[in-house]
Design a protein around this motif. Structure first.
Motif, PDB file in Angstrom:
ATOM      1  N   THR A 140       3.870   4.536 -14.083  1.00 57.82           N
ATOM      2  CA  THR A 140       3.063   5.505 -13.311  1.00 57.82           C
ATOM      3  C   THR A 140       1.705   4.915 -12.917  1.00 57.82           C
ATOM      4  N   VAL A 190       3.421   2.985  -4.900  1.00 62.25           N
ATOM      5  CA  VAL A 190       4.623   3.748  -4.547  1.00 62.25           C
ATOM      6  C   VAL A 190       4.346   4.621  -3.319  1.00 62.25           C
ATOM      7  N   LEU A 230       6.035   4.463   0.373  1.00 63.70           N
ATOM      8  CA  LEU A 230       6.635   5.671   0.954  1.00 63.70           C
ATOM      9  C   LEU A 230       6.105   5.881   2.382  1.00 63.70           C
ATOM     10  N   ALA A 234      12.791  10.843   2.032  1.00 60.53           N
ATOM     11  CA  ALA A 234      12.731  10.586   0.590  1.00 60.53           C
ATOM     12  C   ALA A 234      12.631  11.884  -0.201  1.00 60.53           C
ATOM     13  N   TRP A 246      11.087  13.371  -3.866  1.00 60.76           N
ATOM     14  CA  TRP A 246      10.150  13.034  -4.952  1.00 60.76           C
ATOM     15  C   TRP A 246      10.326  14.140  -5.998  1.00 60.76           C
ATOM     16  N   ILE A 281      15.545   7.324  -0.209  1.00 61.36           N
ATOM     17  CA  ILE A 281      14.621   6.975  -1.313  1.00 61.36           C
ATOM     18  C   ILE A 281      14.553   8.155  -2.275  1.00 61.36           C
ATOM     19  N   VAL A 326      12.416   9.189  -5.664  1.00 55.88           N
ATOM     20  CA  VAL A 326      11.387   8.871  -6.671  1.00 55.88           C
ATOM     21  C   VAL A 326      11.507   9.926  -7.774  1.00 55.88           C
ATOM     22  N   GLU A 383       9.637  11.155 -10.994  1.00 52.44           N
ATOM     23  CA  GLU A 383       8.393  10.988 -11.754  1.00 52.44           C
ATOM     24  C   GLU A 383       8.604  11.392 -13.210  1.00 52.44           C
ATOM     25  N   ARG A 426      19.987  10.564  -8.847  1.00 55.79           N
ATOM     26  CA  ARG A 426      20.146   9.325  -8.077  1.00 55.79           C
ATOM     27  C   ARG A 426      21.274   9.463  -7.050  1.00 55.79           C
ATOM     28  N   CYS A 474      16.241   3.944  -5.763  1.00 56.74           N
ATOM     29  CA  CYS A 474      15.832   4.991  -6.699  1.00 56.74           C
ATOM     30  C   CYS A 474      14.736   4.410  -7.589  1.00 56.74           C
ATOM     31  N   LEU A 475      13.552   5.030  -7.551  1.00 58.38           N
ATOM     32  CA  LEU A 475      12.428   4.548  -8.373  1.00 58.38           C
ATOM     33  C   LEU A 475      12.285   5.436  -9.597  1.00 58.38           C
ATOM     34  N   MET A 524       9.966   6.356 -12.260  1.00 52.72           N
ATOM     35  CA  MET A 524       8.567   6.200 -12.658  1.00 52.72           C
ATOM     36  C   MET A 524       8.385   6.719 -14.078  1.00 52.72           C
TER      37      MET A 524
END
Length: 694
Positions: free
Chosen positions: A459, A465, A469, A479, A481, A556, A558, A560, A574, A586-587, A589
């Motif tokens: 983070t 990030v 984006l 995306a 989030w 995308i 994300v 968190e 995902r 796929c992030l 965080m």
């Protein structure tokens, strides 16, 4: 049918056991113990070696030791709050017994100077002197036989001591009758399992740590009894569902062929196999009760549509039910072009339909003009009448339990039931929750689905990030989030969806949308619709979007504070990206430092996209109950059996239960009657009712 008399003593009040009064009985409820028979299945979790030693010198403190001593002088405390000490001597060493807040007259009676006693407890060194603080046992030499060499240790709850529980358990074991054998003879011999009565005695009198292991013969036998009783109940439910007058729905293949011709790709082998299994079930005279299990993106919707078309080809109707309106609308979007290709009328029915529009939909349904209905559980309302319902498809099974499945089957006179789940479930859990169903598995991804690149990011790199984006949005990409909580909370520092939405809006402009579970349904649907239409580029969301949302342009994801989500949930999230032609990312965080469990979850997800492997890992980490949410899944709570370690026993239990009921559906044979005893013993009264209903 009433409970067999030989079980009466085990179903009496707890207070009929020696040493259990009203207060203790009430406290024991906290352990799930309400009758003597519950104590039989409350197994010791560990044990203490109480074998006799010649002297305390034979052990390395701190350690539990049992030794015979001669009692020496008593040393009462000189000041309040100081301990009471008693000098004792074994065959080689003098040491002290230490008591706090003890009454001197009681200790003089318990430990008379000059007499011999057996003491057992934990010995520690204090200023070089060996001490045993509050011995667990003090016995006369002639009572030595009362102390087991290996003493079982039971789980406890406030208001119940080890001594009281052990005594109550022994009293319950003494009541256990000899019962006829319900386990298949060859299986019992092969496994080397004892009789039920001997197994109950053995688990409460372990002789070493090896006897406490799940694989120990007595424990494995009782675990099998539990799994077998559960599988008999499910097999009875399955038999009854199939005995419900099934109707053969034989498809012509005409409508299915039209749909396949309109597709730009060919179905996978797994999809074709599943369609074949379903069509075979529907063509038989028995009611279908099948689970379609497929990983995210394995193409369950196409299989479901083919099944629904079999119903229409056979002159009937089909219904597809989703747990939320968002999902129902999405199924409609996905199915509509395919239904049009086949020339079949498709309608949507949700709680929002009112007045004339609703009346028109209901009329078309009752008259048979609507071939396929998609909806939420609004399709169960009394005024919803089908002309000829042949197939009911339920999406996202883990929101419905066994009981609701049974209710659903009642809506159509003899409707076949197909249940779909996108949550890959380890085999042992699938058998525990869905043992009443046949299972089809989609274990191939359709061609053209690209793997999603998964990356772990701290983070602390949030600004990077957001910059990444901004570039993606400028290129026309979309995306998600995902945040863990809706509002900022003082107790936890999880980023909330509201706060993150404000932050991203400031950074990226008004291309950012927000959706979470606490919004009014109309607002939520509108926000989703704007994202689906591409009017917003970034959708900040809570896990509302976990299930089923399909936006091919979104590439995308994300997540968190990914470390606080469960593995299965992360895998579902995902799966929302990677549905279009673009490369998807796929992030994950996370907030450093990661706990060991958090790191294991995130690295598992990074290293594989096989949902079944992820599910097995999730089961190993979390345990069965957490994995599919025991409260909503109808997953049984086993007292002895361990689904993680004994999954092979579950498979054996299922095939044995199905074989037994095929040969003896009313459980009238000698073994069948013994199985009835087992069902009573393990509270499977529902199974008893299923037999008696015939």
């Amino acid at each position: 049918m009433s409970r067999p008399p030989e079980l009466f003593p085990l179903f009496a009040d707890l207070e009929t056991l020696e040493g259990v009064g009203p207060k203790t009985a009430k406290a024991m409820a906290g352990l799930g113990v309400e009758r003597p028979k519950d104590l039989l299945f409350l197994l010791p979790h560990s044990g203490v070696d109480r074998s006799r030693r010649a002297s305390v010198r034979d052990v390395v403190p701190p350690a539990v030791v049992t030794v015979e001593v001669t009692v020496g002088s008593h040393f009462p405390p000189r000041q309040k709050g100081r301990p009471y000490r008693v000098a004792v001597k074994d065959s080689a060493l003098e040491f002290q017994l230490v008591y706090f807040h003890a009454r001197g007259d009681f200790l003089l009676r318990l430990l008379p100077t000059g007499q011999r006693r057996i003491v057992s407890g934990r010995v520690e060194l204090f200023d070089g002197i060996a001490q045993m603080v509050h011995p667990d046992h003090v016995l006369r030499p002639e009572e030595a036989g009362d102390l087991p060499e290996f003493e079982p240790v039971y789980p406890l709850v406030a208001g119940v001591t080890q001594k009281v529980l052990a005594k109550a358990a022994q009293a319950a074991v003494a009541r256990a009758p000899e019962l006829a054998e319900w386990i298949d003879g060859p299986l019992k011999r092969r496994e080397g399992w004892p009789d039920w009565h001997a197994a109950v005695q053995a688990v409460h009198a372990p002789e070493s740590a090896a006897d406490l292991a799940p694989a120990a013969a007595a424990r494995a036998r009782l675990a099998y009894d539990e799994l077998f009783a559960h599988q008999v109940t499910l097999a009875l439910a399955r038999m009854r569902a199939r005995r419900g007058k099934g109707r053969a729905s034989v498809g012509t293949g005409v409508l299915q062929r039209k749909v396949l011709d309109s597709l730009p790709y060919a179905p996978t082998g797994a999809q074709s196999r599943a369609v074949g299994e379903i069509a075979g079930d529907m063509a038989s005279g028995l009611r279908m009760n099948r689970l379609l299990q497929g990983d995210v993106g394995a193409g369950k919707t196409l299989v479901a549509l083919m099944a629904l078309l079999v119903a229409v080809e056979a002159g009937g109707q089909g219904v597809m039910m989703a747990p939320t309106e968002i999902l129902a609308r999405q199924h409609l979007e996905g199915l509509r072009p395919l239904a049009e290709a086949a020339g079949v009328r498709l309608d949507l029915l949700t709680g929002r339909d009112k007045g004339a529009e609703r009346a028109a939909k209901l009329r078309a349904l009752a008259e048979g003009e609507t071939g396929i209905l998609v909806g939420t559980h609004a399709v169960f309302q009394k005024d919803v009448q089908f002309h000829d319902l042949r197939l009911a498809v339920i999406d996202e099974q883990h929101r419905f339990g066994v009981a609701q499945r049974m209710e659903l089957g009642a809506k159509g006179a003899a409707a076949d039931v197909l249940v779909m789940t996108a949550t890959p479930i380890p085999r042992s859990l699938a058998l525990a929750s869905y043992g009443d169903m046949d299972v089809s598995v989609l274990d191939e991804k359709p061609a053209g689905r690209k793997p999603v690149k998964t990356v772990m990011v701290s983070t602390q790199r949030l600004d990077e990030v957001v910059a990444h984006l901004a570039r993606a949005v400028a290129e026309g990409r979309q995306a998600y989030w995902v945040c863990p909580l809706v509002e900022d909370s003082e107790t936890v520092d999880y980023a909330s969806a509201e706060a993150r939405f404000q932050h991203l809006r400031a950074a990226l402009g008004d291309c950012v949308g927000l959706v979470h579970g606490q919004m009014p349904p109309a607002e939520k649907d509108a926000a989703m619709a704007r994202f689906v239409a591409g009017e917003t580029s970034v959708l900040v969301a809570t896990t509302v979007i976990e299930v089923g949302v399909n936006v091919p342009n979104a590439s995308i994801m994300v997540i968190e504070r990914a470390e606080i989500f469960g593995l299965a949930q992360l895998h579902q999230l995902r799966g929302r990206v990677g549905r279009g032609s673009a490369e998807s990312t796929c992030l994950l965080m996370y907030q450093a430092p990661l706990s060991e469990g958090g790191e294991r979850r995130l690295t598992t997800l990074r290293d594989t996209d096989d949902g079944f492997r992820i599910a097995e890992e999730d089961l190993a980490m979390r345990g069965a109950g957490d994995l599919i949410g025991t409260a909503q899944s109808g997953l049984p709570r086993f007292r002895v059996a361990d689904l993680e370690r004994q999954s092979a026993l579950m498979e054996t239990a299922q095939s044995d239960a199905r074989r037994l009921l095929a040969e003896d559906p009313q459980l009238e044979s000698p073994r069948g009657r013994a199985v009835r005893l087992l069902l009573w013993l393990l509270d499977q009264d529902r199974a008893i009712r299923l037999i008696s209903v015939g």
